[in-house]
Scaffold this motif. Structure first.
Motif, mmCIF file in Angstrom:
data_model
loop_
_atom_site.group_PDB
_atom_site.id
_atom_site.type_symbol
_atom_site.label_atom_id
_atom_site.label_comp_id
_atom_site.label_asym_id
_atom_site.label_seq_id
_atom_site.Cartn_x
_atom_site.Cartn_y
_atom_site.Cartn_z
ATOM 1 N N LYS A 83 0.827 -1.208 0.000
ATOM 2 C CA LYS A 83 0.000 0.000 0.000
ATOM 3 C C LYS A 83 0.860 1.256 0.000
ATOM 4 O O LYS A 83 0.559 2.235 -0.674
ATOM 5 C CB LYS A 83 -0.929 -0.014 1.211
ATOM 6 C CG LYS A 83 -2.046 -1.040 1.122
ATOM 7 C CD LYS A 83 -2.940 -0.980 2.341
ATOM 8 C CE LYS A 83 -4.085 -1.981 2.220
ATOM 9 N NZ LYS A 83 -4.962 -1.970 3.431
ATOM 10 N N ARG A 84 1.955 1.226 0.772
ATOM 11 C CA ARG A 84 2.845 2.379 0.827
ATOM 12 C C ARG A 84 3.486 2.652 -0.531
ATOM 13 O O ARG A 84 3.545 3.797 -0.994
ATOM 14 C CB ARG A 84 3.917 2.145 1.893
ATOM 15 C CG ARG A 84 4.786 3.372 2.170
ATOM 16 C CD ARG A 84 5.811 3.118 3.241
ATOM 17 N NE ARG A 84 6.824 2.152 2.811
ATOM 18 C CZ ARG A 84 6.886 0.901 3.251
ATOM 19 N NH1 ARG A 84 5.997 0.447 4.116
ATOM 20 N NH2 ARG A 84 7.832 0.091 2.824
ATOM 21 N N LEU A 85 3.943 1.584 -1.195
ATOM 22 C CA LEU A 85 4.548 1.753 -2.518
ATOM 23 C C LEU A 85 3.537 2.256 -3.539
ATOM 24 O O LEU A 85 3.858 3.075 -4.402
ATOM 25 C CB LEU A 85 5.144 0.421 -2.986
ATOM 26 C CG LEU A 85 6.441 -0.030 -2.306
ATOM 27 C CD1 LEU A 85 6.806 -1.430 -2.749
ATOM 28 C CD2 LEU A 85 7.582 0.932 -2.616
ATOM 29 N N LYS A 86 2.293 1.768 -3.425
ATOM 30 C CA LYS A 86 1.260 2.217 -4.360
ATOM 31 C C LYS A 86 0.977 3.706 -4.185
ATOM 32 O O LYS A 86 0.828 4.451 -5.173
ATOM 33 C CB LYS A 86 -0.013 1.400 -4.137
ATOM 34 C CG LYS A 86 -1.097 1.666 -5.156
ATOM 35 C CD LYS A 86 -2.308 0.777 -4.906
ATOM 36 C CE LYS A 86 -3.400 1.060 -5.941
ATOM 37 N NZ LYS A 86 -4.604 0.219 -5.698
ATOM 38 N N LYS A 87 0.909 4.171 -2.929
ATOM 39 C CA LYS A 87 0.681 5.593 -2.684
ATOM 40 C C LYS A 87 1.844 6.434 -3.206
ATOM 41 O O LYS A 87 1.652 7.509 -3.777
ATOM 42 C CB LYS A 87 0.492 5.831 -1.190
ATOM 43 C CG LYS A 87 -0.848 5.334 -0.660
ATOM 44 C CD LYS A 87 -0.987 5.627 0.817
ATOM 45 C CE LYS A 87 -2.339 5.139 1.351
ATOM 46 N NZ LYS A 87 -2.480 5.390 2.808
ATOM 47 N N GLU A 88 3.069 5.944 -3.021
ATOM 48 C CA GLU A 88 4.238 6.684 -3.515
ATOM 49 C C GLU A 88 4.216 6.782 -5.037
ATOM 50 O O GLU A 88 4.529 7.840 -5.602
ATOM 51 C CB GLU A 88 5.517 5.997 -3.034
ATOM 52 C CG GLU A 88 5.757 6.120 -1.533
ATOM 53 C CD GLU A 88 6.988 5.354 -1.094
ATOM 54 O OE1 GLU A 88 7.633 4.724 -1.965
ATOM 55 O OE2 GLU A 88 7.301 5.375 0.105
ATOM 56 N N ARG A 89 3.833 5.687 -5.721
ATOM 57 C CA ARG A 89 3.786 5.723 -7.185
ATOM 58 C C ARG A 89 2.691 6.667 -7.683
ATOM 59 O O ARG A 89 2.873 7.376 -8.670
ATOM 60 C CB ARG A 89 3.536 4.304 -7.734
ATOM 61 C CG ARG A 89 4.688 3.340 -7.503
ATOM 62 C CD ARG A 89 4.401 1.999 -8.151
ATOM 63 N NE ARG A 89 4.346 2.126 -9.598
ATOM 64 C CZ ARG A 89 5.405 2.136 -10.401
ATOM 65 N NH1 ARG A 89 6.630 2.017 -9.887
ATOM 66 N NH2 ARG A 89 5.271 2.269 -11.703
ATOM 67 N N GLU A 90 1.546 6.682 -6.987
ATOM 68 C CA GLU A 90 0.482 7.605 -7.378
ATOM 69 C C GLU A 90 0.896 9.056 -7.162
ATOM 70 O O GLU A 90 0.532 9.939 -7.938
ATOM 71 C CB GLU A 90 -0.783 7.280 -6.583
ATOM 72 C CG GLU A 90 -1.457 5.982 -7.004
ATOM 73 C CD GLU A 90 -2.652 5.651 -6.135
ATOM 74 O OE1 GLU A 90 -2.876 6.387 -5.140
ATOM 75 O OE2 GLU A 90 -3.355 4.665 -6.437
ATOM 76 N N ALA A 91 1.655 9.288 -6.092
ATOM 77 C CA ALA A 91 2.100 10.657 -5.818
ATOM 78 C C ALA A 91 3.123 11.127 -6.852
ATOM 79 O O ALA A 91 3.111 12.291 -7.277
ATOM 80 C CB ALA A 91 2.686 10.748 -4.414
ATOM 81 N N LEU A 92 4.013 10.220 -7.285
ATOM 82 C CA LEU A 92 5.038 10.598 -8.263
ATOM 83 C C LEU A 92 4.475 10.710 -9.672
ATOM 84 O O LEU A 92 4.980 11.489 -10.479
ATOM 85 C CB LEU A 92 6.180 9.574 -8.236
ATOM 86 C CG LEU A 92 7.039 9.570 -6.968
ATOM 87 C CD1 LEU A 92 7.997 8.400 -6.981
ATOM 88 C CD2 LEU A 92 7.818 10.882 -6.838
ATOM 89 N N ALA A 96 7.379 8.160 -11.581
ATOM 90 C CA ALA A 96 7.570 6.949 -10.778
ATOM 91 C C ALA A 96 8.523 5.992 -11.482
ATOM 92 O O ALA A 96 8.478 5.847 -12.704
ATOM 93 C CB ALA A 96 6.226 6.272 -10.540
ATOM 94 N N LYS A 99 8.248 -0.603 -12.549
ATOM 95 C CA LYS A 99 8.049 -1.701 -11.614
ATOM 96 C C LYS A 99 9.132 -2.756 -11.794
ATOM 97 O O LYS A 99 9.507 -3.078 -12.920
ATOM 98 C CB LYS A 99 6.670 -2.330 -11.838
ATOM 99 C CG LYS A 99 5.506 -1.449 -11.415
ATOM 100 C CD LYS A 99 4.196 -2.196 -11.580
ATOM 101 C CE LYS A 99 3.024 -1.333 -11.136
ATOM 102 N NZ LYS A 99 1.728 -2.050 -11.289
#
Length: 349
Positions: A83-92, A96, A99
């Motif tokens: 979940k943390r990685l998904k939020k970081e990718r959405e923010a970037l 990003a 993968k």
């Protein structure tokens, strides 16, 4: 008598300790369940000291309980990291990083020097002069003879009959006790280009011999996971007489290239696209999966497929020069498990 009394007393103490441990586990489980039902989080257990292993816990029930808790904690941590990685990718957004590619046996394959380069002049020369050149130059059209081992049972016969509906211009004949060395000259005199022999063991098809006529080569495959049309769930209607398309996937080495050309030479050159039928030979980790499908275009991006059957899996055992000759034949390649299967990441096709 005193010794036996001491022994019984010691065993009684052990049973009392076990009973107390099980009661303690049951009480802790009930208390934890009540706490979760009431909405109150149970207190976290103390972390294991460094170097401590769950396998050191002597009590079996306690060890199982701690192991399940540890697995749950590992699962929660893994989910939280995703979940943390998904939020970081959405923010970037577009910035990003790509993968990471997961490691599999296929993409970690050991490099093989015989992998075919399409632009290699030597490969092009071999293709122009090998036994299948007349087919690929459209000088001959395929004509296939399908037969079985001696005294075949119903399952093998039905497989041959269904194969004849998949491969155009193929004919099914029964062996009647004839040896293959006598069948091959008769096939050549009647202008057959290929011979397929389906062998069986304990009433189940377990082998396939494919011989290209008149000059070979001959391949021997182990057959497994055979499913006839009636055994396939949600299958489509019986195939039509249209010439199917053919897909040869992942035959990358020189040996795989030869095997792929053998399969291609079974089907005519001009598929009839109106039939929307596809025969697929998919090689994965030296296992060749055969499937027969019908497709339909639902939209510009979506395609629906129906499996028609039959389906089976092949594994190459040997490739022999010339036609079938088990006694004096010269072999190009033989599968030797003890020498060749030393690494799981080593493939030959």
């Amino acid at each position: 008598m005193a010794k036996s009394g001491n022994k019984s007393g010691g065993s009684g103490k052990k049973s009392l300790k076990r009973k107390a441990a099980t009661e303690e586990l049951q009480e802790s489980a009930v208390a934890e369940h009540e706490a979760t039902e009431s909405g109150v989080q149970p207190p976290k257990t103390a972390a294991f000291p460094p170097g401590f292993s769950i396998s050191e816990i002597k009590n079996k029930q306690r060890r199982h309980l701690m192991f399940t808790r540890w697995k749950q904690q590992q699962r929660k941590e893994k989910l939280a990291a995703k979940k943390r990685l998904k939020k970081e990718r959405e923010a970037l957004g577009d910035k990003a990083p790509p993968k990471p590619i997961p490691k599999t046996i296929d993409n970690q394959r050991v490099y093989d020097e015989t992998i075919v380069d399409p632009n290699d002049e030597e490969v092009a020369y071999d293709e122009a002069t090998d036994e299948f050149a007349s087919y690929f130059n459209r000088q001959t059209s395929p004509k296939i003879l399908i037969t079985t081992s001696d005294r075949p049972h119903g399952r093998t016969v039905r497989l041959c009959e269904q194969l004849s509906t998949v491969i155009p211009n193929s004919h099914v004949y029964y062996r009647r006790g004839l040896a293959l060395k006598k069948i091959i000259p008769q096939c050549i005199s009647r202008d057959f280009t290929d011979l397929i022999v389906v062998n069986e063991d304990r009433k189940t098809p377990n082998g396939l011999i494919l011989s290209h006529l008149p000059n070979g080569p001959t391949a021997h495959f182990k057959m497994s996971s055979v499913r006839l049309r009636k055994e396939i769930k949600r299958r489509g209607k019986d195939p039509t007489e249209h010439i199917p398309e053919i897909i040869l996937n992942n035959f990358t080495t020189r040996l795989g290239h030869s095997v792929g050309r053998m399969f291609a030479s079974l089907f005519p050159h001009n598929p009839q696209f109106i039939g929307r039928q596809v025969a697929t030979f998919h090689n994965q980790r030296d296992y060749i999966f055969f499937r027969f499908h019908r497709y339909i275009f639902k939209s510009e991006k979506k395609v629906g497929i129906q499996e028609l059957g039959p389906c089976f899996t092949l594994k190459l055992r040997s490739l022999q020069k010339g036609t079938f000759d088990s006694k004096y034949g010269e072999y190009e390649w033989i599968h030797k498990p003890r020498e060749m299967d030393t690494s799981r990441r080593k493939f030959h096709l």
